[in-house]
Design an enzyme around this catalytic site. Sequence first.
Site, PDB file in Angstrom:
ATOM      1  N   CYS A 128       6.351  27.951 -53.903  1.00 16.89           N
ATOM      2  CA  CYS A 128       6.273  26.773 -53.042  1.00 16.89           C
ATOM      3  C   CYS A 128       7.506  26.662 -52.162  1.00 16.89           C
ATOM      4  CB  CYS A 128       6.203  25.512 -53.887  1.00 16.89           C
ATOM      5  SG  CYS A 128       4.929  25.602 -55.107  1.00 16.89           S
ATOM      6  N   GLY A 263      -9.017  35.899 -61.032  1.00 18.19           N
ATOM      7  CA  GLY A 263      -9.163  34.788 -60.093  1.00 18.19           C
ATOM      8  C   GLY A 263     -10.275  35.012 -59.093  1.00 18.19           C
TER       9      GLY A 263
HETATM   10  C1  LIG Z   1      -8.172  29.556 -53.659  1.00 18.45           C
HETATM   11  C2  LIG Z   1      -6.924  29.909 -54.407  1.00 18.45           C
HETATM   12  C3  LIG Z   1      -6.066  28.898 -54.847  1.00 18.45           C
HETATM   13  C4  LIG Z   1      -4.904  29.204 -55.544  1.00 18.45           C
HETATM   14  N1  LIG Z   1      -4.109  28.189 -55.994  1.00 18.45           N
HETATM   15  C5  LIG Z   1      -3.008  28.468 -56.743  1.00 18.45           C
HETATM   16  C6  LIG Z   1      -2.225  27.415 -57.319  1.00 18.45           C
HETATM   17  O1  LIG Z   1      -2.539  26.237 -57.180  1.00 18.45           O
HETATM   18  N2  LIG Z   1      -1.119  27.751 -58.037  1.00 18.45           N
HETATM   19  C7  LIG Z   1      -0.767  29.065 -58.250  1.00 18.45           C
HETATM   20  O2  LIG Z   1       0.229  29.312 -58.921  1.00 18.45           O
HETATM   21  N3  LIG Z   1      -1.509  30.081 -57.735  1.00 18.45           N
HETATM   22  C8  LIG Z   1      -2.621  29.811 -56.994  1.00 18.45           C
HETATM   23  N4  LIG Z   1      -3.382  30.855 -56.499  1.00 18.45           N
HETATM   24  C9  LIG Z   1      -3.003  32.252 -56.774  1.00 18.45           C
HETATM   25  C10 LIG Z   1      -3.742  32.839 -57.985  1.00 18.45           C
HETATM   26  O3  LIG Z   1      -3.457  32.129 -59.168  1.00 18.45           O
HETATM   27  C11 LIG Z   1      -3.432  34.326 -58.191  1.00 18.45           C
HETATM   28  O4  LIG Z   1      -2.046  34.470 -58.393  1.00 18.45           O
HETATM   29  C12 LIG Z   1      -3.825  35.184 -57.003  1.00 18.45           C
HETATM   30  O5  LIG Z   1      -5.020  34.699 -56.419  1.00 18.45           O
HETATM   31  C13 LIG Z   1      -4.016  36.657 -57.362  1.00 18.45           C
HETATM   32  O6  LIG Z   1      -5.087  36.858 -58.287  1.00 18.45           O
HETATM   33  P1  LIG Z   1      -6.603  37.219 -57.858  1.00 18.45           P
HETATM   34  O7  LIG Z   1      -6.540  38.287 -56.816  1.00 18.45           O
HETATM   35  O8  LIG Z   1      -7.277  37.650 -59.121  1.00 18.45           O
HETATM   36  O9  LIG Z   1      -7.192  35.955 -57.309  1.00 18.45           O
HETATM   37  C14 LIG Z   1      -4.571  30.556 -55.794  1.00 18.45           C
HETATM   38  C15 LIG Z   1      -5.428  31.569 -55.339  1.00 18.45           C
HETATM   39  C16 LIG Z   1      -6.591  31.270 -54.671  1.00 18.45           C
HETATM   40  C17 LIG Z   1      -7.508  32.377 -54.222  1.00 18.45           C
END
Ligand SMILES: Cc1cc2nc3c(=O)[nH]c(=O)nc-3n(C[C@H](O)[C@H](O)[C@H](O)COP(=O)(O)O)c2cc1C
Lengths: 301, 256
Positions: A128, A263
């Site tokens: 952040c 995710g």
């Molecule tokens: C729509 C969306 C919202 C996300 N919101 C957060 C969040 O609120 N806090 C956080 O630490 N990571 C957030 N992330 C990141 C995911 O937790 C993760 O680190 C990232 O998407 C990589 O994993 P993935 O490719 O399996 O989605 C978000 C990702 C996506 C796609």
Amino acid sequence: MDLSVNICGVELKNPITTASGTFGFGHEYGQFFDLSMLGGIGVKGLTPTERLGNPAPRIAETPMGILNCVGLQNPGIDKFIEEQIPFLRQYDTKIIANVSGNTVEEYCGMIEKISDADVDLIEMNISCPNVKCGGMAFGTQVDMVEEVVSAAKKYAKKPLIVKLSPNVTDIAEIARAAVASGADALSLINTLLGMRIDIDSRKPILSNIMGGMSGPAVFPVAVRMVYQVRKAVDVPIIGMGGIRNGRDIVEMMLAGADAVAMGTVMFADPMAPVKALEELKDYMQKHGIEKVTELTGAVRV
Amino acid sequence: MKQEICTVTDRQDYGSGLFALTLHAPQIAAEAKCGQFVHITCGEGNLLRRPISICDVEGEMLKIVFQVKGEGTEWLSRRSPKHKLDVLGSLGHGFNTDALGERSVMIGGGIGVPPMLYTMKNAKANGATPTAILGFRNKDAVILTEDFEKVGTTYICTDDGSFGTHGFVTTELEKHISEYTGVCACGPKPMLKAIAQIAEKANIPCQVSMEERMGCGIGACLVCACGLKLRDGEQGVRYGHVCKDGPVFDAKEVVW
Ligand SMILES: Cc1cc2nc3c(=O)[nH]c(=O)nc-3n(C[C@H](O)[C@H](O)[C@H](O)COP(=O)(O)O)c2cc1C
């Protein structure tokens, strides 16, 4: 076959958790599968008070990935504690509370509060912007990482996982700083900063111009970073970024992860974690692996 | 809300990049409500599903009509009978035709026309005498009008006058507004906004189906934000989500 993994004294029944922000508070995917099959649930990122998030469009598709700029829309930490923990506690799984702040004080306040709530692990999202530092993300500079993690650690009465940003020059250096400042575990990767432009209107697709990239396209970057961090520090790692299936989980663990999070893949297939668990078991059976923990860091370099 | 592997039983090419597919989807069809949508996997190469509104339901069959806009819908347009589709549905909050009174009007603009068919049938089945007002760009883009005419009075307009009345659906709506007890609509946002204003002036209820770039389709990822007014009438905005709170919203709730 033993699928359990231990993250700082908290036993997950299997290494599969959900990535914060992709899973809400579990209600929606809970209509597709029993949430108790998960090792843990990473909940939507929480802030001290309710956040509205950014205007639409908040998503852009990209080859085998997405960009998002949700802007941390969430009901605030108090509502989470009051309304969501009782819901999640109906299931036999661990709760990973994910917190985000814009100042060191905000992180400390939230970690103090969530420590007294009924959660199992605290994940601190340091991707952040630090408003006191011109909006530079906390997680991108060693001195800011040290400052925010060491301050937050004083308030943590539960294991503190620090979630790293991949938008850095040297992830190992950041990981070392986080651990030296008190991180009990690390999770990575958060999203990679990206951008897309509509060539007809010549405008950025996302309302926020730039957004975080996730999904299968980022998987090799995530594997590489987990590998580098595994070599740099000696705390549990939750590996994430683009995991699609059981084979990807094995790969992420071989690179050094103790547990993983899934995710974006669920947007394509809501049943992905259920299928991945079966695939993981199949792999272990086929390769005569008794304990899933044997996989961690077992890459042969 | 189900994930179902559905078999394509029929494919129609309407021309101008418009296609219809009929799917054998017993589980989804059993729960589908008018104004809801399905979320479809469109080939190996496209990660995200494509949200497509439900045009009609008959027994175990689900009909969808869509326009080819990119790689995903292009892939979908090449499906033909016997092909399988991975479908999530039925999703979202649909039209509540009971709240629109005895003489409701269903308005569709362009690719917003298809969902109004099942909605109109639903209104009629619930005892209303619904009317349809359908707008298209031109003659080539005109679809489904005969299906609507079977259900009730149907007015058709085109932007260039090449079919039906020359002009917009809003002109047609204003002409007959005193006859209607409620409005529901799907189409481009400027059209929906204009319809909402007309309905508000006439002091009749209005429901609109909104569109936004979507992720999970079930309310978990929060990307398909739609600006809504604050509940207590205060200044400001809150964000609902098209996939779960919508796609159908009360027009009075929407921040235009
Ligand atoms: C729509 C969306 C919202 C996300 N919101 C957060 C969040 O609120 N806090 C956080 O630490 N990571 C957030 N992330 C990141 C995911 O937790 C993760 O680190 C990232 O998407 C990589 O994993 P993935 O490719 O399996 O989605 C978000 C990702 C996506 C796609």
